[in-house]
Structures are given as structure tokens and as C-alpha cells.
Design a protein around this motif. Structure first.
Motif, PDB file in Angstrom:
ATOM      1  N   GLU A   1       0.956   6.255   9.313  1.00  0.00           N
ATOM      2  CA  GLU A   1      -0.238   6.818  10.229  1.00  0.00           C
ATOM      3  C   GLU A   1      -1.008   7.784   9.674  1.00  0.00           C
ATOM      4  O   GLU A   1      -2.432   7.711   9.455  1.00  0.00           O
ATOM      5  N   ARG A   2      -0.305   8.665   9.012  1.00  0.00           N
ATOM      6  CA  ARG A   2      -0.963   9.872   8.228  1.00  0.00           C
ATOM      7  C   ARG A   2      -1.690   9.416   6.920  1.00  0.00           C
ATOM      8  O   ARG A   2      -2.908   9.649   6.462  1.00  0.00           O
ATOM      9  N   PHE A   3      -1.152   8.535   6.336  1.00  0.00           N
ATOM     10  CA  PHE A   3      -1.698   7.642   5.015  1.00  0.00           C
ATOM     11  C   PHE A   3      -3.082   7.052   5.425  1.00  0.00           C
ATOM     12  O   PHE A   3      -4.082   7.101   4.752  1.00  0.00           O
ATOM     13  N   LEU A   4      -2.970   6.089   6.507  1.00  0.00           N
ATOM     14  CA  LEU A   4      -4.076   5.586   7.111  1.00  0.00           C
ATOM     15  C   LEU A   4      -5.213   6.397   7.340  1.00  0.00           C
ATOM     16  O   LEU A   4      -6.228   6.056   7.049  1.00  0.00           O
ATOM     17  N   LYS A   5      -4.718   7.412   7.967  1.00  0.00           N
ATOM     18  CA  LYS A   5      -5.726   8.357   8.545  1.00  0.00           C
ATOM     19  C   LYS A   5      -6.708   8.861   7.247  1.00  0.00           C
ATOM     20  O   LYS A   5      -7.714   9.173   7.202  1.00  0.00           O
ATOM     21  N   SER A   6      -6.037   8.973   6.165  1.00  0.00           N
ATOM     22  CA  SER A   6      -6.687   9.649   4.998  1.00  0.00           C
ATOM     23  C   SER A   6      -7.885   8.634   4.299  1.00  0.00           C
ATOM     24  O   SER A   6      -8.646   9.042   3.692  1.00  0.00           O
TER      25      SER A   6
ATOM     26  N   ALA B   1      -1.665  -5.380  13.741  1.00  0.00           N
ATOM     27  CA  ALA B   1      -1.091  -4.551  14.237  1.00  0.00           C
ATOM     28  C   ALA B   1      -0.562  -3.100  13.279  1.00  0.00           C
ATOM     29  O   ALA B   1      -0.742  -1.988  13.636  1.00  0.00           O
ATOM     30  N   PHE B   2      -0.291  -3.655  12.209  1.00  0.00           N
ATOM     31  CA  PHE B   2       0.013  -2.403  11.281  1.00  0.00           C
ATOM     32  C   PHE B   2      -1.197  -1.311  11.034  1.00  0.00           C
ATOM     33  O   PHE B   2      -0.962  -0.263  11.138  1.00  0.00           O
TER      34      PHE B   2
ATOM     35  N   ILE C   1       0.956  -1.051  -0.054  1.00  0.00           N
ATOM     36  CA  ILE C   1       0.081  -0.049  -0.090  1.00  0.00           C
ATOM     37  C   ILE C   1       0.854   1.209   0.041  1.00  0.00           C
ATOM     38  O   ILE C   1       2.058   1.192   0.039  1.00  0.00           O
ATOM     39  N   GLY C   2       0.116   2.449  -0.184  1.00  0.00           N
ATOM     40  CA  GLY C   2       0.898   3.530  -0.097  1.00  0.00           C
ATOM     41  C   GLY C   2       0.414   4.449  -0.976  1.00  0.00           C
ATOM     42  O   GLY C   2      -0.561   4.101  -2.052  1.00  0.00           O
ATOM     43  N   PRO C   3       0.485   5.909  -1.100  1.00  0.00           N
ATOM     44  CA  PRO C   3      -0.065   6.914  -1.854  1.00  0.00           C
ATOM     45  C   PRO C   3       0.264   6.609  -3.286  1.00  0.00           C
ATOM     46  O   PRO C   3       1.166   6.100  -3.999  1.00  0.00           O
TER      47      PRO C   3
ATOM     48  N   LEU D   1       3.327  -4.006   3.310  1.00  0.00           N
ATOM     49  CA  LEU D   1       4.594  -2.986   2.857  1.00  0.00           C
ATOM     50  C   LEU D   1       3.966  -1.806   2.633  1.00  0.00           C
ATOM     51  O   LEU D   1       2.947  -1.630   1.932  1.00  0.00           O
ATOM     52  N   PHE D   2       4.608  -0.884   3.351  1.00  0.00           N
ATOM     53  CA  PHE D   2       4.093   0.681   3.047  1.00  0.00           C
ATOM     54  C   PHE D   2       5.070   1.307   2.239  1.00  0.00           C
ATOM     55  O   PHE D   2       6.207   1.529   2.682  1.00  0.00           O
ATOM     56  N   LEU D   3       4.659   1.649   1.314  1.00  0.00           N
ATOM     57  CA  LEU D   3       5.688   2.474   0.281  1.00  0.00           C
ATOM     58  C   LEU D   3       5.527   4.070   0.285  1.00  0.00           C
ATOM     59  O   LEU D   3       4.345   4.269   0.206  1.00  0.00           O
ATOM     60  N   GLU D   4       6.579   4.638   0.199  1.00  0.00           N
ATOM     61  CA  GLU D   4       6.451   6.137  -0.380  1.00  0.00           C
ATOM     62  C   GLU D   4       7.726   6.375  -1.112  1.00  0.00           C
ATOM     63  O   GLU D   4       8.638   5.937  -0.490  1.00  0.00           O
TER      64      GLU D   4
END
Lengths: 220, 244
Positions: free
Chosen positions: B236-241, B225-226, B35-37, B209-212
Motif C-alpha cells: 500500500e505504501r509503495f503504491l501510494k508513492s 484488486a491488488f 513490481i517493487g522499490p 508480484l510485489f517484491l521487497e
């Protein structure tokens, strides 16, 4: 003037015109289809990009396409004589007609194949399909309606060229139209041949469009 | 030996770096959710794995063997990696059955009756056996995507790459596709999934995997947990969106 010999001559004219058109289009595709495939493969973003090969083919086609047919007809006469044994008559006309049709067909095929959705090609690539499979099963299979529409256009164009060959005794309806209408001022005969030419074009175009529609599964 | 090993993968378009010095190891049975923007290189990353993209450095190994675009064995290497795309990319002029059979018959040179039997079995599993003779245009987006999954599965890939496969679907069709993917995961398929469906990601992932900007910012072997307590601020900011 409408005696039996005239009728027979017109019928033979129709036969010769159809023969020249179909034979030249067939040989045109024998040369033009591989050409179109090669252009598609070697172009930027194609399956086998090759800048210099594409450029060379591109230039050759552009040159071939810019020669007016009437001039091509005369320029290739030595080749025609070599291949057919004579430079007049309908079989002799097939040679320059084929040479005029091939580059046109190459371009038509190229544009048809390039219409195939890049994602679909990529899907085939991702499955491990080789270029040969992709060309025959995906590119040609998926571009078939466009290829058929292109073929109908090519037939009409080649038929028009074949009539032009009448100027140098090329045989067929165009030959009759020029001999009677231009040299003998028999406008009636010329108009009749014209009607036949139009009818043949209509029939060929109709068959092409019908087949293309029948084979199109993209839309209802 | 790991099923998939990526070492120092570097991918750039011209001067623009998409993936820098990327390392990843995937074992059999892993369900890796990426995942990731948007624009972070997720899709490019998946496309590098079966060499749809040219890479500028590093290597991708499947069963310890490198997969390279210009290599002689590229066809057999690509057969190990199944791929499903966002836009389905079914062949519009082929029936559903022909769509599925093209690769097994023409690439793997399998026997028609055997491949057809398997195709029907797989179609049955995704609930589309009765659509075998239809053309793609007659199917809904969700149905097309299920066919695309079958088309990848029939090749018996060792790993399946799913590139935002529900992104083009109407909301009510997302479920039917995700259910199929979930059942594959339960059956032990190895998958890498790029998705924006966070609830689904949380449910299916064995690894996240969190990509940016072409880098792995956070990696976790505990999906729950993630998603509930990401370690990095950026994740955290990404998931908040995704919340309202």
C-alpha cells in the motif's frame, strides 16, 4: 648523386619497406588477434573468465613488450636464420618485426574488444548465442572501427621498427637512410628516405582512418 | 507441467543476499508483473531466469528442465526465454534487419529467406517495416525498443522477460512500446514484466508480484484488486508513492 641506380635503390627501398611492414603486420595479426580475443574472454567479467590463463598471457605480453626492438632483433637471429635461412634482408626482418608486433596487436585488440558495450554482449548471450558467434559477430563486428584505428597505429609502429632494422642490414628505407646518412654522411639521401617514410605512414594512417570512419554506424 | 518453475532460488553477491528462497510457478499465457522499490531484486530475478546471473541455490526449470549456466544445453534453454532490456542493446553496427536476423541465422541456423520473411512480418506488426535498412542510431528510443522486442520474438521464445523496457524512454514514447506489449499479451504470450508503469501493470497483469528486499511480500491473481486494495501495508505504501 641522383643517378638512375640511386632512384632504383630508393624505389626498391620503398617496396621493401612496404613489404616488411605489411607482411609483419599481417603475421602479427595472425598471432595477435587470437591473443587479444583470448585476453578479452579470459579476463574477469569476460565470457570465459580464467584467472591463471589471463595472468600468464598478461605477463608474457608485458615481457615481450618491454624488450627494446633493436635487442629483440639480435636475440631472435637464430630463429630468423632457422625460418628464413639468413639473418639480413627484408624477409629476415619480417620475423623479429612479427614478434614485436604480435604482443602490441594483442593489447590493441584486447582494448578494442573491451570497448564493446557489455549490454550488447549480454543481449547476444540471452539469445543463446555461443561464444564463437559472440566473438565473431558481436565482439569483432561491433569493435571494427576501433580495430581499424588500432591497425593503422600498428602499421605506423611496425614501419618505424622496420626502419630500425636498417642498423643490422634489414633492408628497406631505414637501411638506406643508415647506410647513406650515417655511414657516408650523405644527408640528402637520408632526408629523402625520411620524406618517403613519412609519406608512407601518412598514407597508411589516412586509409585506416578513412575506412574506420566509413564503417562507423554509431554516429552520423 | 508448468512452463516456468522456480524452486528455492537463492541469489547473493558475496555476503549480500539479493533473493532468498524464492518460489514461483508460471503457466502458459500468464502475464506476471513484478513490481517493487528499486533495489528489491526485480531485475536480478528476471536475469536469473535465463541464467544471465549465477545462482547460489535452488533451481529454475523451464518445461521441467533445469536451466544452468554451465550445462551443455544452455544455448537451447536460453532460446526458450526471450529477453528485452531497459537499454535496448541493439547492435550499433548492424542494420535493423541484421539485428533481428543475427540470432535466428547464427543461433537457430534457420534459412535466411524464411527468417527474413518472418522478420519483415514482425516489423510490420510494430510499424517499422520501412526502417529495415536503417541503423539503430537513426531510430528513436521507442522505435529501438520495438525492434528489440521483435528481435526477441523472432526466436519464438516460450516466455518473454521484459526488464523495465520503458524506463529509459521519453514519456511520449512509452505508449508506443506498451501498446506492442499489450497486443502480445492479448495474443496469448507468456510474459514476465518488471515495470514502474503502474497503470499499464494494472491493465496487463494476470498476476502481480510485489517484491521487497528479495522476497515476495504480496502476490495476487487479481491485478485490479491488488492495485486498488493491496492487502499488505508495504504494498500500500509503495503504491501510494506513485500518487501526488
Amino acid at each position: 648523386m641522383w643517378d638512375k641506380t640511386m632512384v632504383i635503390m630508393l624505389l626498391e627501398g620503398i617496396r621493401d619497406t612496404c613489404y616488411m611492414t605489411l607482411a609483419s603486420t599481417f603475421f602479427g595479426y595472425v598471432l595477435g588477434l587470437p591473443l587479444g580475443i583470448l585476453l578479452t574472454l579470459t579476463d574477469k567479467g569476460g565470457l570465459a573468465p580464467n584467472k591463471s590463463l589471463y595472468r600468464i598471457l598478461d605477463i608474457i605480453i608485458n615481457i615481450a613488450r618491454s624488450v627494446p626492438f633493436l635487442i629483440l632483433l639480435i636475440v631472435v637471429m637464430p630463429l630468423t636464420k632457422l625460418l628464413v635461412g639468413q639473418s639480413y634482408g627484408s624477409t629476415a626482418t619480417v620475423v623479429p618485426l612479427t614478434l614485436a608486433a604480435a604482443p602490441l596487436i594483442g593489447r590493441m585488440v584486447e582494448s578494442s574488444l573491451k570497448e564493446v558495450n557489455a549490454g550488447v554482449i549480454e543481449a547476444a548471450v540471452s539469445m543463446g548465442a555461443r561464444k564463437r558467434t559472440i566473438v565473431w559477430k558481436v565482439l569483432i563486428g561491433e569493435a571494427r572501427t576501433s580495430l581499424l584505428v588500432g591497425a593503422a597505429i600498428v602499421l605506423g609502429t611496425v614501419l618505424g621498427y622496420s626502419a630500425m632494422a636498417g642498423v643490422v642490414g634489414g633492408g628497406g628505407l631505414g637501411d638506406i637512410a643508415i647506410r647513406y646518412g650515417y655511414y657516408r654522411y650523405e644527408t640528402g639521401v637520408m632526408l629523402v628516405t625520411l620524406v618517403f617514410i613519412i609519406a608512407i605512414v601518412q598514407i597508411m594512417q589516412g586509409i585506416g582512418s578513412y575506412a574506420a570512419k566509413k564503417l562507423d554506424h554509431r554516429n552520423s | 507441467m508448468s512452463l516456468l518453475e522456480i524452486r528455492h532460488l537463492h541469489k547473493a553477491y558475496g555476503d549480500k543476499t539479493i533473493l532468498k528462497d524464492f518460489d514461483l510457478t508460471v503457466e502458459k499465457g500468464d502475464v506476471v508483473v513484478v513490481i517493487g522499490p528499486s533495489g528489491c531484486g526485480k531485475s536480478t530475478f528476471l536475469r536469473c531466469i535465463n541464467a544471465l546471473e549465477e545462482i547460489q541455490g535452488g533451481e529454475v526449470l523451464i518445461d521441467g528442465e533445469p536451466i544452468r549456466r554451465s550445462a551443455k544445453n544452455i544455448s537451447s534453454m536460453r532460446q526458450k526465454v526471450g529477453m528485452v532490456f531497459q537499454s535496448y542493446d541493439l547492435f550499433p553496427h548492424k542494420t535493423i534487419l541484421e539485428n533481428i536476423l543475427l540470432a535466428p541465422l547464427k543461433v537457430q541456423k534457420r534459412n535466411r529467406s524464411e527468417a527474413e520473411a518472418e522478420a519483415m512480418e514482425l516489423l510490420e506488426r510494430v510499424g517499422l517495416a520501412d526502417r529495415r535498412d536503417d541503423f539503430p542510431r537513426q531510430l528513436s528510443g521507442g522505435q529501438k525498443q520495438r525492434v528489440a522486442i521483435v528481435r526477441a520474438l523472432i526466436m519464438h521464445p516460450e516466455i518473454l522477460l521484459l526488464d523495465e523496457i520503458t524506463a529509459a524512454l521519453d514519456p511520449e514514447m512509452v505508449r508506443e512500446v506498451l501498446d506492442v506489449v499489450m497486443s502480445l499479451a492479448k495474443a496469448g504470450s507468456t510474459m514476465m514484466i518488471v515495470t514502474h508503469e503502474m497503470a499499464f501493470a494494472k491493465a496487463i497483469a494476470t498476476r502481480v508480484l510485489f517484491l521487497e528486499k528479495g522476497e515476495i511480500v504480496e502476490e495476487s491473481c487479481d491485478a485490479k484488486a491488488f492495485f486498488e486494495h493491496p492487502k499488505t501495508k508495504r504494498a500500500e505504501r509503495f503504491l501510494k508513492s506513485f500518487e501526488y
